[in-house]
Design a protein around this motif. Sequence first.
Motif, PDB file in Angstrom:
ATOM      1  N   LYS A 359      40.730 138.146  54.970  1.00 37.42           N
ATOM      2  CA  LYS A 359      41.942 137.362  54.694  1.00 37.42           C
ATOM      3  C   LYS A 359      42.000 136.928  53.235  1.00 37.42           C
ATOM      4  O   LYS A 359      43.068 136.954  52.609  1.00 37.42           O
ATOM      5  CB  LYS A 359      41.988 136.154  55.629  1.00 37.42           C
ATOM      6  CG  LYS A 359      42.182 136.524  57.095  1.00 37.42           C
ATOM      7  CD  LYS A 359      42.190 135.290  57.998  1.00 37.42           C
ATOM      8  CE  LYS A 359      42.440 135.675  59.458  1.00 37.42           C
ATOM      9  NZ  LYS A 359      42.442 134.491  60.356  1.00 37.42           N
ATOM     10  N   SER A 363      44.766 138.191  50.174  1.00 37.32           N
ATOM     11  CA  SER A 363      45.484 137.121  49.484  1.00 37.32           C
ATOM     12  C   SER A 363      45.331 137.262  47.971  1.00 37.32           C
ATOM     13  O   SER A 363      46.298 137.090  47.221  1.00 37.32           O
ATOM     14  CB  SER A 363      44.980 135.755  49.953  1.00 37.32           C
ATOM     15  OG  SER A 363      45.196 135.599  51.348  1.00 37.32           O
ATOM     16  N   ASP A 454      47.592 139.994  61.705  1.00 41.26           N
ATOM     17  CA  ASP A 454      48.681 139.031  61.549  1.00 41.26           C
ATOM     18  C   ASP A 454      48.677 138.448  60.141  1.00 41.26           C
ATOM     19  O   ASP A 454      49.741 138.247  59.531  1.00 41.26           O
ATOM     20  CB  ASP A 454      48.540 137.922  62.589  1.00 41.26           C
ATOM     21  CG  ASP A 454      49.593 136.837  62.440  1.00 41.26           C
ATOM     22  OD1 ASP A 454      50.793 137.162  62.578  1.00 41.26           O
ATOM     23  OD2 ASP A 454      49.221 135.682  62.175  1.00 41.26           O
ATOM     24  N   HIS A 455      47.491 138.194  59.616  1.00 37.95           N
ATOM     25  CA  HIS A 455      47.382 137.634  58.267  1.00 37.95           C
ATOM     26  C   HIS A 455      47.932 138.616  57.233  1.00 37.95           C
ATOM     27  O   HIS A 455      48.613 138.196  56.272  1.00 37.95           O
ATOM     28  CB  HIS A 455      45.924 137.298  57.958  1.00 37.95           C
ATOM     29  CG  HIS A 455      45.727 136.649  56.624  1.00 37.95           C
ATOM     30  ND1 HIS A 455      45.884 135.306  56.425  1.00 37.95           N
ATOM     31  CD2 HIS A 455      45.422 137.178  55.406  1.00 37.95           C
ATOM     32  CE1 HIS A 455      45.673 135.022  55.147  1.00 37.95           C
ATOM     33  NE2 HIS A 455      45.389 136.138  54.514  1.00 37.95           N
ATOM     34  N   GLN A 458      51.757 138.501  57.382  1.00 37.77           N
ATOM     35  CA  GLN A 458      52.292 137.271  56.798  1.00 37.77           C
ATOM     36  C   GLN A 458      52.117 137.243  55.277  1.00 37.77           C
ATOM     37  O   GLN A 458      53.013 136.796  54.548  1.00 37.77           O
ATOM     38  CB  GLN A 458      51.590 136.059  57.414  1.00 37.77           C
ATOM     39  CG  GLN A 458      51.953 135.785  58.861  1.00 37.77           C
ATOM     40  CD  GLN A 458      51.487 134.397  59.281  1.00 37.77           C
ATOM     41  OE1 GLN A 458      51.758 133.417  58.603  1.00 37.77           O
ATOM     42  NE2 GLN A 458      50.767 134.334  60.390  1.00 37.77           N
ATOM     43  N   THR A 459      50.989 137.727  54.808  1.00 41.08           N
ATOM     44  CA  THR A 459      50.723 137.704  53.369  1.00 41.08           C
ATOM     45  C   THR A 459      51.644 138.653  52.618  1.00 41.08           C
ATOM     46  O   THR A 459      52.153 138.328  51.532  1.00 41.08           O
ATOM     47  CB  THR A 459      49.250 138.052  53.093  1.00 41.08           C
ATOM     48  OG1 THR A 459      48.418 137.094  53.760  1.00 41.08           O
ATOM     49  CG2 THR A 459      48.948 138.027  51.604  1.00 41.08           C
ATOM     50  N   PRO A 523      49.717 132.150  53.473  1.00 47.82           N
ATOM     51  CA  PRO A 523      49.402 132.192  54.912  1.00 47.82           C
ATOM     52  C   PRO A 523      47.910 132.046  55.163  1.00 47.82           C
ATOM     53  O   PRO A 523      47.084 132.688  54.508  1.00 47.82           O
ATOM     54  CB  PRO A 523      49.916 133.575  55.329  1.00 47.82           C
ATOM     55  CG  PRO A 523      51.023 133.868  54.371  1.00 47.82           C
ATOM     56  CD  PRO A 523      50.583 133.274  53.061  1.00 47.82           C
ATOM     57  N   GLY A 524      47.575 131.160  56.110  1.00 40.19           N
ATOM     58  CA  GLY A 524      46.188 130.990  56.517  1.00 40.19           C
ATOM     59  C   GLY A 524      45.387 130.001  55.702  1.00 40.19           C
ATOM     60  O   GLY A 524      44.218 129.751  56.000  1.00 40.19           O
TER      61      GLY A 524
END
Length: 548
Positions: A359, A363, A454-455, A458-459, A523-524
């Motif tokens: 994650k 990012s 999912d991350h 969203q990212t 996100p996250g």
Amino acid sequence: MASPLKSNPDWWRGAVIYQVYPRSFQDTKGDGFGDLKGVTQRLPYIASLGVDAIWLSPFFTSPMADMGYDVSNYCDVDPMFGTLADFDAMLKNAHQLGIKVIIDQVISHTSDQHPWFKESRSDRTNPKSDWYVWADPKPDGTAPNNWMSIFGGPGWEWDGVRKQYYMHNFLGSQPDLNFHNPDVQEALLETVRFWLKRGVDGFRLDTVNFYFHDKELRDNPPLVYDPDAIGLDAPDVNPYGMQNHLYDKTQPENIGFLQRFRALLEEFDDRASVGEVGDGARSLKTVAAYTGGGDKLHMCYTFDLLGPDFTATHIRRCVTAFQDAVTDGWVCWAFSNHDVTRHISRFAQTVEERERIAKLAISVLAALRGSICLYQGEELALPEAELEFADLRDPYGIRFWPAFKGRDGCRTPMVWEKDADFAGFSEAKPWLPVPAEHRPLAVDQQEEAGSVLDHYRQTLAFRKAHAPLLDGSMIFLETNQDILAFTREKGGEKLLFVFNLHRGPQTVPLPKGVKIADLVPMPGFAPQIEDGEIVLEAMDVFCGRISL
């Protein structure tokens, strides 16, 4: 879901590209090898990630000595992958989903089974006798010079018919084309035109700095070790990396050919090119030369972020070096591809931290200035597969085993369903094993909120929602800690990013004069500001909008 394609000549600038390795993506024929129909079947999944384009590794006709990077027909599809009609259907479906298609153009060399080479090696007087790099032996019968092959041993192969050596930067069955011959350039550009007419949106140019060689065939000097240099030519078990490759690649004549290549692309709307530059410590200088001026490649990527170092110091150093060297060009950043150990295994120290590292890495990548390339399976946090020698198919790994295990560990089949036969990749035994540790990470296990998959979604949506992240400016901020801190700005929006890549918490004072208008959490991640300081947990990310 992506929208249908719209005309935009600069679509590649800031684009997210998803690399598909077709033989390991989805098998629809039941023979254990992925194919183009499999790519078509999985396009909705790719679209759900929010990417702008796919890059397809080679699917051309090939003896497959190097998994398709040894082409014997540039204008057809290998039966392993299907037919031209299958390609056209895949391209149409991709475009309907708003996804561009980039194909892998491997033109520095061909297969020794290519008709061009068969004619060239037949004698010294045929029309294609000078289409490859031929040279007489030294008086003692040895190779013309000291050039080496990346895949091990001399970069020359003896041919008994012509009684000459031919050059090969890779396998002996991958002879190098002679780009000094204008007929070779013309023939290769015609193969590019073939795919442009079919509607492809761009080309990833394999080993783009390998096209030309030194006409005088001068020996390469030994490499003088520089501890501050960024970039490697080969694993340290390979003597190829002991030479300074001044003469067997990255020749000045390459600029002229890249200008011809770009001119051809300009005859068609909205086409793009990305070059793979493997040039050791000179990579960024080469990228600057190949992307500057707007008349050569649109962008390049190097191997600078494809090593084991995932630290603020290293990333800042690589990006700063690029910004200093490349004033008007463009870069494509990546942490993984089909040639290197998967970055989850390179960056994570324990199994437990793999998810967090996955994650954090996407990012970071999403916040950098440039386009970004993702490699199939990284959105699932797949680690490198540990394979037995008997399972290897990669000639590079077979040659240097066990010191270097090759590239098969990152090329194992995509895992779609945890409990299906061969994880949903195929109904037959795949060409490489499906690792047991990959099954719990399958797509059907990661559709819930909070997963790595999912991350990623969203990212990538976060990146698209903020114009500065596509092509805005990027300025690093000085801190007294090993923290990755920079601003991204475009138009009326300026964002501050602070990345803690450490395995412990960090507290970072707000840079002097910076006022945060509001938090814009990636996100996250949701760190806070307390008493003028950014409080970061281990492997954490801060993002805030700066008051202008």
